[in-house]
Design a protein around this motif. Structure first.
Motif: not given
Ligand code: SF4
Ligand code: SF4
Lengths: 446, 250
Positions: B58-61, B65-67, B94-97, B99-101, B110-112
């Motif tokens: 996760c880029p934001s992590n 302080d974000y997980s 969250c960057s809405q990327c 990547t987690c998904w 998680p971004g969803g």
């Molecule tokens: S979409 Fe997922 S990987 Fe991307 S910033 Fe948000 S939580 Fe992190």
């Protein structure tokens, strides 16, 4: 090639073109559902026909995705048109070169998904209505939508999946479309057979692009064989609805997204790999505007620095609006922390257009680009870039002068020759009643 | 910062703000239920291995302080206090990327989940959300009234001094430079391309029907008024145009 399912929209490559990890894709099932909804008369599938001169690519599930290459409706990107105008201009330039037909009209909004991902101030019904209104407009004109922006592409793929699998969403959006007059005459929702990103079009056209490079780029002294290229794939093209984006045996044996990489390889440039290839750019939707410390820290530390140290690349190639902006705008500020890693940044289609001899400023519009692109131009053999820049600056002066003198007719005459297509000739309702969201007057008077 | 650490049932010690602790329990349950009842929720959350792959990618992590793993775990354990608290500031990292998904072995998104939580936070017009979105007003004004999120005139060097000297150069003689873009609808300054009036009118209808204008009103009444002035003016222009066209046809 390929074996078929009961849906005409779902075909798989047989034999498998590369090792496939995800064989039971829920996403692919939507093409069967789409067919069923069409049979029930709920939706009309906006089909890709022979007129669209279709080409075929694989997705990571081995599905054969149809890419229309002709008779296209430019679904523009606000970030590109507003900030990187050479991006759409390069797409249109190629289409002109290949003698392909297209429509670029004002009856279109953005997808509004940048706002949604940034601020949460929308909802799936609104997003679906905006998308389906745009699709209906394209369908009415008979031109197939080509989506320029990666976020529009990702959002539309996601919204289509939600629409097809959720009756409640269809029921919520249908009355709105009806009020707007955006259903078919017999009351069906228009849903495109494929949602197609411009980078997929570039990918499908890579042979033609490489031929143009041989025919027109090289004779001008352009040579990209020494150019070291770092590819950045955009999250919203390949991580969002990941089963609907091209993969190909010629790109890491089908284990990484193929678009952009394949065309750069076909041009003969050197694609070089780096350890953080999968990372996002740091755009973050809200962050690029209001949390910029994050955006620039991420872009510099996770991408620009890594690319500089691991590869000494000449250019980062992107295929989306946000990533291009993030990488080109967040270099100079690195000087404040002794972290300045200058490198050229542009999209696959802009670089390809340069390779094929497009004017770096009139067509590729590098004037707006804040990255360090000049050494790249030199290395590619575009050594006269200073003169070309001057040429463009003179055009700007000429336009400003005509406008100052109120010579609008002369301006229009000038644009007829200067523009990629004749102004106003290619909209679905002509020029007469054109008023825009910001003015009663067309273009230069607004 | 006023924070109070509660001993959690499962042994987690996640700080929960004083404000959240003061909100009535039923209210917090209502808000979390609003998230859970979204039609997408069932497609975004399955099991969780607690492997941390999402957070590791996760880029934001890396900078906050974000997980995302934490978000998934809190939902699975229905940790109302922590979830409610997260909905105020945490989720906006969250960057809405996604990547987690793409990386989660369980295909969790998680971004969803975050986007549903953001939507609910906006609908409930949380104070923290209002504050957080204040600097975003210019963008909202543009997208709500023109259908474009970005236009050339928004990229003023005053707002983006960190983008460097080339940016300054770009903005000089902007109108003429925009006209030197080689396709007609791209020559606009106040929009990214020229969006036709008819198209904007249809979009206003969409905002009305889907409750988006109401959202904005609750978030920022001043901004709402500015938006509605432009919307109404454009709607009047459209009516006039329809009349003109009718007369000509007659
Ligand atoms: S979409 Fe997922 S990987 Fe991307 S910033 Fe948000 S939580 Fe992190
Ligand atoms: S990657 Fe998936 S399974 Fe692993 S911790 Fe994250 S949500 Fe849980």
């Amino acid at each position: 090639m390929g074996h078929t399912s009961k849906s005409p929209y779902l075909k798989y490559a047989d034999p498998e073109p590369f090792p496939i990890l995800n064989k039971h894709s829920h996403y692919d099932h939507l093409f069967e559902e789409m067919h069923e909804l069409e049979e029930k008369g709920e939706i009309l599938v906006f089909r890709i026909t022979e007129e669209n001169k279709p080409k075929y690519v694989y997705t990571r599930t081995g599905r054969i995705k149809t890419i229309p290459t002709n008779k296209l409706w430019h679904h523009k990107s606000c970030g590109q048109c507003g900030n990187i105008p050479g991006y759409p201009a390069s797409v249109m330039w190629f289409m002109n070169k290949f003698g392909l037909d297209y429509l670029n009209e004002p009856h279109q909004t953005s997808c509004t998904a940048w706002n949604y991902h940034g601020s949460g101030t929308s909802n799936p019904v609104a997003l679906a209505a905006v998308w389906l209104r745009n699709m209906h407009q394209a369908w009415k004109t008979g031109y197939y939508p080509l989506i320029h922006c990666g976020t529009s592409f990702g959002s539309y793929k996601e919204t289509r999946e939600q629409l097809i699998f959720n009756k409640e969403l269809r029921e919520a959006v249908k009355p709105i479309l009806k009020k707007l007059g955006r259903l078919t005459e017999d009351g069906r929702i228009v849903v495109p057979q494929e949602i197609v990103h411009y980078s997929e079009w570039v990918h499908a056209m890579r042979d033609e692009i490489a031929q143009l490079y041989e025919k027109e780029g090289k004779p001008k002294g352009i040579d990209v064989s020494n150019i070291r290229v770092a590819i950045h794939n955009a999250c919203h093209t390949w991580k969002m609805m990941a089963d609907d984006y091209p993969y190909d045996p010629e790109v890491y044996n089908g284990q990484r997204p193929a678009a952009s990489t394949a065309v750069i390889k076909r041009l003969g440039a050197q694609v070089v790999d780096y350890s953080t290839w999968y990372d996002c750019c740091g755009f973050g939707f809200r962050h690029i505007l209001t949390e910029r410390e994050f955006t620039r820290s991420f872009a510099i530390q996770r991408k620009l620095k890594v690319i500089a140290e691991e590869l000494k690349a000449d250019i980062i190639i992107t295929h989306d609006t946000g990533c291009t902006t993030t990488f080109e705008k967040n270099q100079w500020i690195g000087k404040a922390h002794g972290m300045y890693y200058p490198i050229a940044v542009m999209s696959d289609v802009m670089f390809s257009a340069l390779a094929c001899g497009a004017h770096p400023f009139k067509i590729v519009q590098l004037y707006w680009n804040c990255s360090n692109y000049e050494p790249l131009l030199e290395k590619m053999g575009i050594t006269n870039w200073r003169e070309l820049k001057k040429e463009w600056e003179d055009v700007v002066k000429y336009i400003a002068e005509l406008e100052k003198q109120g010579k609008y007719d002369e301006l229009l005459e000038f644009f007829k020759k200067y523009d990629l297509y004749e102004p106003y000739s290619k909209t679905s309702d002509g020029f007469k009643y054109r008023r825009s969201a910001t003015s009663d007057m067309p273009l230069f008077k607004s | 910062m006023a924070e109070q650490t509660q001993v959690r049932k499962y042994g987690y010690n996640i700080p929960i703000s004083e404000k959240t602790l003061q909100v009535p329990w039923e209210e917090k349950v209502r808000v979390i239920e609003e998230v859970r009842s979204d039609f997408r929720f069932k497609d975004f959350l399955f099991g969780c291995l607690n492997c941390g792959v999402c957070t590791a990618s996760c880029p934001s992590n890396r900078f906050f302080d974000y997980s995302p793993r934490e978000i998934v775990q809190r939902f699975l354990e229905n940790d109302i206090d922590v979830l409610y608290d997260m909905m105020h500031e945490y989720i906006w990292a969250c960057s809405q990327c996604f990547t987690c998904w793409i990386r989660c072995p369980f295909v969790n998104n998680p971004g969803g989940l975050v986007i549903i939580m953001r939507e609910v936070a906006v609908r409930n017009a949380f104070e923290a959300t209002k504050d957080l979105l204040k600097p975003y007003g210019r963008v909202l004004l543009k997208v709500m009234t023109t259908g474009n999120q970005l236009s050339a005139d928004m990229l003023q060097p005053d707002f983006f001094p960190d983008w460097g000297p080339k940016m300054l150069d770009n903005m000089e003689n902007l109108r003429a430079k925009r006209m030197a873009i080689p396709f007609d609808v791209g020559k606009a300054v106040k929009t990214a391309w020229e969006v036709s009036l008819q198209t904007a009118i249809e979009m206003y209808q969409i905002w009305r029907e889907t409750g988006i204008f109401e959202l904005i009103e609750r978030l920022d009444p001043n901004l709402y008024n500015v938006i509605m002035d432009i919307v109404e003016e454009n709607e009047e222009r459209w009516e006039e145009l329809l009349e003109e066209m009718g007369e000509e046809q007659a």
